[in-house]
Design a protein around this motif. Structure first.
Motif: not given
Length: 416
Positions: A377, A85, A197, A366, A195, A83, A101, A364, A105
């Motif tokens: 996400m 970002s 967001h 991801a 991820e 996980t 993000g 992103h 995490s």
């Protein structure tokens, strides 16, 4: 998903970390963030990430492309749940896009440790470098390199507005640019990437939900338009004698709005460079960048094709030369359906609540990784829908709800 107001997470809480990160790279006048790749603010963010990892006893490492990793468990074991970002920003961006993000995490890991869960799979938190592309003009550089979607040769050609190349910027920041490139061995060890967001829209606010699940990322790209005319004196050159590229550009901006409205899409000219850039000089060059996104490929093609045709027609009418270059493009990304459904099952467990599933027009990391590993996400409600702006916002209770949702997901994926 738990829909009541959750209690603060254990350990270093979300709020404590958020307060630590908040001042880094914040501009005193705009109150927005200027955390550009490999600059001082970015390095401060990276130092913060390392400190958070080490404070939790995680194994910290930087991969060949400058992405930061914090591991719980053996990275080589495979089938890891990851996980995270990014921490960089657009020019004068908001506080939440990316950092939410990463902070969530670490907070989710604190929450899981507070629950006393047993991890059966390796868990990692990642900060992908240069996601926004604010300095070198290409988004998601760190994840693109790792996934092999950006070649070493093309990466070396990237330069910022001052002519500094990406390798040189990395070198100045203390990182080895000679190692960059595809990283299939690392990606092969990852079983799932999730991820979190902030939502860059108002769908959750309109539905009254704190957290949602992403369905897909719209196809999107960036195009550079070079309108070339003739520099001349603004006060002595008759209107009929001018070859003013600004006129063709201005008409193209209006055409972009019309084409986007017709297709139910979006099209934005958000960056411009003018030469010689004098108040009393007719420009010789107007260089502009178009960002366009649509729900499907056919709609995007129609929008960009319409804008290009209009630009060429306007340029011809004003005696302007025009070059159009597509600088980046990402096709539609459908997130892994099985993983997406599993997130819905986990978040609805014991509550019967159906978590909304929604698409997004924003790119992103991801999305970049989705071609290599299963990705998904989570979105956290944004009551204003504003993003890429200092006005970007998410309420503290919603942020913590996002942490709890992410912790539930990680528990379901990594502790079974």
């Amino acid at each position: 998903m738990r829909n009541d107001c959750p209690q603060p997470v254990s350990g270093n809480s979300f709020h404590e970390m958020w307060r630590e990160l908040l001042p880094i790279g914040r501009h005193a006048d705009s109150h927005g963030y200027r955390r550009f790749a490999w600059t001082g603010a970015d390095l401060d963010c990276r130092a913060w990430f390392k400190e958070q990892a080490e404070a939790r006893g995680l194994v910290y490492e930087v991969d060949r492309n400058g992405n930061q990793w914090a591991w719980l468990g053996d990275p080589a074991a495979g089938d890891a749940v990851v996980t995270g970002s990014h921490l960089d920003s657009v020019p004068d961006g908001g506080a939440f896009d990316g950092p939410l993000g990463v902070v969530s995490s670490f907070a989710a890991l604190d929450e899981l440790r507070g629950r006393g869960v047993d991890f059966t799979k390796p868990l990692a938190i990642v900060n992908f470098g240069d996601e926004e592309g604010a300095r070198f003009g290409l988004a998601c550089v760190g994840s693109r390199l790792a996934a092999g979607q950006l070649t070493v040769e093309n990466a070396h050609r990237l330069t910022d507005g001052d002519g500094v190349s990406l390798p040189r910027a990395m070198e100045v920041a203390g990182y080895d640019p000679d190692t960059i490139g595809a990283d299939p061995e690392r990606l092969a060890r990852i079983g799932a990437f999730v991820e979190l967001h902030v939502e860059q829209g108002r769908a959750l606010d309109l539905s009254g939900d704190r957290v949602g699940i992403a369905s897909a990322i719209w196809p999107h790209g960036r195009w550079r338009f070079d309108f070339r005319g003739e520099a001349n004196h603004a006060g002595t050159t008759r209107l009929v004698d001018r070859r003013d590229p600004m006129l063709a550009y201005a008409e193209t901006v209006l055409a972009a709005r019309r084409e986007a409205q017709l297709a139910g899409a979006v099209a934005t000219f958000g960056k411009i460079s003018v030469e010689p850039n004098g108040v009393n000089a007719i420009p010789s060059l107007v260089r502009v960048w178009l960002d366009s996104r649509a729900e499907d490929q056919a709609s995007l093609d129609a929008v960009v094709g319409g804008i290009e045709k209009a630009a060429r027609d306007y340029a011809a009418a004003h005696g302007i030369d025009l070059d159009i270059v597509r600088e980046s493009f990402t096709p539609v990304v459908e997130f892994d359906h099985a993983l997406r459904d599993e997130l819905g099952r986990i978040l609805g467990k014991d509550t019967g609540i159906t978590v909304p599933v929604l698409g997004t027009g924003a790119g992103h990391d991801a999305g970049i990784l989705s071609g290599s590993i299963p990705t998904a996400m989570l979105f956290v409600r944004n009551p204003t829908g504003v993003s890429h702006s200092p006005a970007e916002f998410a309420a503290e209770d919603d942020c913590v709800a996002g942490v709890i949702a992410l912790a539930d997901v990680l528990e379901g994926l990594a502790c079974t």
